[in-house]
Design a protein around this motif. Structure first.
Motif, PDB file in Angstrom:
ATOM      1  N   GLY A  44       0.798  -1.218   0.000  1.00 24.52           N
ATOM      2  CA  GLY A  44       0.000   0.000   0.000  1.00 24.52           C
ATOM      3  C   GLY A  44       0.828   1.264   0.000  1.00 24.52           C
ATOM      4  N   THR A  45       2.155   1.165   0.120  1.00 22.92           N
ATOM      5  CA  THR A  45       3.002   2.356   0.124  1.00 22.92           C
ATOM      6  C   THR A  45       3.418   2.670  -1.299  1.00 22.92           C
ATOM      7  OG1 THR A  45       3.808   1.738   2.314  1.00 22.92           O
ATOM      8  CG2 THR A  45       4.999   3.470   1.167  1.00 22.92           C
ATOM      9  N   THR A  46       2.500   3.243  -2.046  1.00 21.20           N
ATOM     10  CA  THR A  46       2.764   3.677  -3.409  1.00 21.20           C
ATOM     11  C   THR A  46       1.801   4.795  -3.735  1.00 21.20           C
ATOM     12  OG1 THR A  46       2.953   2.961  -5.717  1.00 21.20           O
ATOM     13  CG2 THR A  46       1.165   1.992  -4.425  1.00 21.20           C
ATOM     14  N   ALA A  47       2.168   5.631  -4.687  1.00 16.48           N
ATOM     15  CA  ALA A  47       1.300   6.740  -5.093  1.00 16.48           C
ATOM     16  C   ALA A  47       1.692   7.150  -6.502  1.00 16.48           C
ATOM     17  CB  ALA A  47       1.430   7.918  -4.130  1.00 16.48           C
ATOM     18  N   GLU A  48       0.740   7.060  -7.416  1.00 15.86           N
ATOM     19  CA  GLU A  48       0.993   7.382  -8.813  1.00 15.86           C
ATOM     20  C   GLU A  48       0.111   8.549  -9.242  1.00 15.86           C
ATOM     21  OE1 GLU A  48       3.223   5.758 -10.567  1.00 15.86           O
ATOM     22  OE2 GLU A  48       3.619   4.016  -9.304  1.00 15.86           O
ATOM     23  N   GLY A  49       0.568   9.296 -10.248  1.00 15.63           N
ATOM     24  CA  GLY A  49      -0.260  10.333 -10.842  1.00 15.63           C
ATOM     25  C   GLY A  49      -0.749  11.360  -9.840  1.00 15.63           C
ATOM     26  N   GLU A  50      -2.077  11.596  -9.839  1.00 17.09           N
ATOM     27  CA  GLU A  50      -2.649  12.597  -8.938  1.00 17.09           C
ATOM     28  C   GLU A  50      -2.420  12.238  -7.478  1.00 17.09           C
ATOM     29  OE1 GLU A  50      -6.865  14.919  -7.978  1.00 17.09           O
ATOM     30  OE2 GLU A  50      -6.779  13.409  -9.564  1.00 17.09           O
ATOM     31  N   ALA A  51      -2.420  10.939  -7.171  1.00 15.80           N
ATOM     32  CA  ALA A  51      -2.173  10.522  -5.787  1.00 15.80           C
ATOM     33  C   ALA A  51      -0.793  10.972  -5.330  1.00 15.80           C
ATOM     34  CB  ALA A  51      -2.306   9.006  -5.662  1.00 15.80           C
ATOM     35  N   SER A  52       0.166  10.943  -6.250  1.00 13.79           N
ATOM     36  CA  SER A  52       1.515  11.396  -5.914  1.00 13.79           C
ATOM     37  C   SER A  52       1.516  12.882  -5.567  1.00 13.79           C
ATOM     38  CB  SER A  52       2.443  11.121  -7.105  1.00 13.79           C
ATOM     39  OG  SER A  52       3.738  11.615  -6.847  1.00 13.79           O
ATOM     40  N   GLU A  53       0.747  13.677  -6.335  1.00 15.38           N
ATOM     41  CA  GLU A  53       0.657  15.113  -6.063  1.00 15.38           C
ATOM     42  C   GLU A  53      -0.037  15.380  -4.728  1.00 15.38           C
ATOM     43  OE1 GLU A  53      -1.355  16.818  -9.378  1.00 15.38           O
ATOM     44  OE2 GLU A  53       0.105  16.068 -10.844  1.00 15.38           O
ATOM     45  N   ILE A  54      -1.080  14.600  -4.437  1.00 17.01           N
ATOM     46  CA  ILE A  54      -1.789  14.767  -3.165  1.00 17.01           C
ATOM     47  C   ILE A  54      -0.869  14.419  -2.002  1.00 17.01           C
ATOM     48  CG2 ILE A  54      -3.706  13.914  -1.748  1.00 17.01           C
ATOM     49  CD1 ILE A  54      -5.281  13.521  -4.343  1.00 17.01           C
ATOM     50  N   LEU A  55      -0.067  13.364  -2.150  1.00 10.75           N
ATOM     51  CA  LEU A  55       0.873  12.988  -1.097  1.00 10.75           C
ATOM     52  C   LEU A  55       1.856  14.126  -0.822  1.00 10.75           C
ATOM     53  CD1 LEU A  55       2.089  10.999   0.902  1.00 10.75           C
ATOM     54  CD2 LEU A  55       3.335   9.928  -0.998  1.00 10.75           C
ATOM     55  N   GLU A  56       2.349  14.764  -1.884  1.00  6.80           N
ATOM     56  CA  GLU A  56       3.251  15.899  -1.699  1.00  6.80           C
ATOM     57  C   GLU A  56       2.559  17.010  -0.902  1.00  6.80           C
ATOM     58  OE1 GLU A  56       4.389  16.922  -5.712  1.00  6.80           O
ATOM     59  OE2 GLU A  56       6.333  15.941  -5.443  1.00  6.80           O
ATOM     60  N   ASP A  57       1.308  17.297  -1.270  1.00  9.65           N
ATOM     61  CA  ASP A  57       0.562  18.348  -0.566  1.00  9.65           C
ATOM     62  C   ASP A  57       0.315  17.972   0.900  1.00  9.65           C
ATOM     63  OD1 ASP A  57       0.483  19.808  -2.892  1.00  9.65           O
ATOM     64  OD2 ASP A  57      -1.526  19.163  -3.461  1.00  9.65           O
ATOM     65  N   LEU A  58       0.057  16.689   1.158  1.00 14.54           N
ATOM     66  CA  LEU A  58      -0.136  16.232   2.528  1.00 14.54           C
ATOM     67  C   LEU A  58       1.115  16.478   3.369  1.00 14.54           C
ATOM     68  CD1 LEU A  58      -2.018  12.840   2.003  1.00 14.54           C
ATOM     69  CD2 LEU A  58      -2.901  14.817   3.232  1.00 14.54           C
ATOM     70  N   THR A 213      -6.159  22.161   3.597  1.00 13.95           N
ATOM     71  CA  THR A 213      -5.810  22.459   2.210  1.00 13.95           C
ATOM     72  C   THR A 213      -5.776  21.214   1.330  1.00 13.95           C
ATOM     73  OG1 THR A 213      -3.420  22.285   2.624  1.00 13.95           O
ATOM     74  CG2 THR A 213      -4.435  24.445   2.924  1.00 13.95           C
ATOM     75  N   VAL A 214      -5.804  20.034   1.925  1.00 16.52           N
ATOM     76  CA  VAL A 214      -5.668  18.807   1.134  1.00 16.52           C
ATOM     77  C   VAL A 214      -6.875  17.886   1.280  1.00 16.52           C
ATOM     78  CG1 VAL A 214      -4.197  16.836   0.592  1.00 16.52           C
ATOM     79  CG2 VAL A 214      -3.168  18.935   1.445  1.00 16.52           C
ATOM     80  N   VAL A 215      -7.189  17.494   2.508  1.00 11.51           N
ATOM     81  CA  VAL A 215      -8.248  16.510   2.728  1.00 11.51           C
ATOM     82  C   VAL A 215      -9.630  17.161   2.675  1.00 11.51           C
ATOM     83  CG1 VAL A 215      -9.193  14.796   4.321  1.00 11.51           C
ATOM     84  CG2 VAL A 215      -6.712  15.037   4.078  1.00 11.51           C
ATOM     85  N   ARG A 216      -9.840  18.166   3.493  1.00 10.19           N
ATOM     86  CA  ARG A 216     -11.176  18.763   3.621  1.00 10.19           C
ATOM     87  C   ARG A 216     -11.773  19.183   2.278  1.00 10.19           C
ATOM     88  NH1 ARG A 216     -13.676  23.692   4.603  1.00 10.19           N
ATOM     89  NH2 ARG A 216     -15.420  23.621   6.091  1.00 10.19           N
TER      90      ARG A 216
END
Length: 303
Positions: A44-58, A213-216
């Protein structure tokens, strides 16, 4: 949770729920939906595409929230305060994406670096130094993948839809007390808006819901509010839970038409990784209200 119920004085119910009445408890498990054995990191420790961008923002918001909390402390600017300031400055630099390599592997490495740096805020050593950052990155990566609303299966269902379906299967059609942890708090909030049965009590633990700024902004539906059929909502956060950096959910969630808002309470646990569900559930303050809600439901059914 049975341990927490015993600590709260509900020993009889705790014994029943772990033996004769165990079937009354349903666990909405969806960890397997995040497992991509062929992907770098696995588990589960992976993030591609938009998920990768969201992880950076998190990562950026997480460090910003911790920095704001640190700046607001009234303690004198002594050596310990200066050490914390130095650690947070280092974490901010690591989380900054300007001039950084892009791509999922680079983001995961950066996330692990940030997590490892943040662990220096606590006097941990040994196994905590390598185990805890990996757990933190895994949890944040799963939040990012869920909120990306992608990863469609053969039938066209996105990952977040498949995760919510697991919860719907566990809930069934009857009223239920819902206890949700971490990403599960996001899943529960969204799923309960679709659930027709009454939820006498919703308990959220270690929630990232108020990461503003990310989740809500990505929650569904908007604006975030208490689901209509939820009668009571208790939210718990640990002082050392690095995922629940903005713990007062009542500041960021609107009430339902019955006026129900989350009520946030702090608990204090010990150990390496206080974000774990087990740490929260073993607390009498958490398990006690769950026991009381179950007994109240039993009384209503009997009458």
């Amino acid at each position: 949770m049975a341990d927490g119920m015993r600590a709260a004085g509900h020993t009889t119910l705790a014994e029943r729920l772990t033996t004769a009445d165990a079937s009354r408890c349903a666990f909405a498990s969806y960890a397997d939906l995040f497992s991509l054995p062929e992907a770098q990191g696995g588990g589960g420790t992976t993030a591609e595409g938009e998920a990768s961008e969201i992880l950076e923002d998190l990562l950026v918001e997480l460090v910003a929230a911790l920095t704001s909390e640190h700046s607001a402390t009234e303690a004198p600017h002594d050596g310990a305060w200066q050490d914390r300031e130095r650690i947070l400055a280092h974490a901010r630099a690591e989380a900054d994406t300007s001039g950084q390599a892009q791509g999922s592997l680079s983001v995961l490495r950066r996330a692990l670096n940030v997590a490892t740096t943040l662990m220096a805020l606590k006097p941990w050593s040994g196994v905590a130094r390598w185990a805890t950052p990996k757990l933190m990155v895994r949890d944040l990566a799963q939040v990012a993948r869920y909120l990306a609303r992608g990863e469609k299966d053969a039938s066209g269902l996105t990952l977040d839809s498949r995760v919510r379906n697991r919860l719907h299967e566990a809930l069934g059609d009857a009223p239920a007390v819902v206890v949700a942890h971490s990403l599960g708090t996001v899943v529960a909030l969204e799923a309960l808006h679709e659930h027709r049965a009454v939820t006498p009590l919703l308990v959220t633990l270690g929630s990232p819901l108020s990461m503003r700024t990310v989740v809500r902004p990505r929650l569904l539906p908007q604006p975030p509010r208490t689901p209509e059929r939820v009668e009571r909502w208790l939210n718990f956060w640990d002082k050392d839970d690095i995922i629940a950096v903005r713990p007062l959910l009542e500041r960021d969630v609107l009430a339902n038409t019955a006026g129900v808002l989350p009520r946030s309470s702090r608990i204090d646990s010990d150990g390496i990784w206080v974000h774990s569900a087990g740490k929260y559930l073993a607390q009498a303050a958490v398990a006690g209200p769950v026991a009381e809600a179950l007994m109240s439901a039993e009384a209503r059914s009997a009458s």
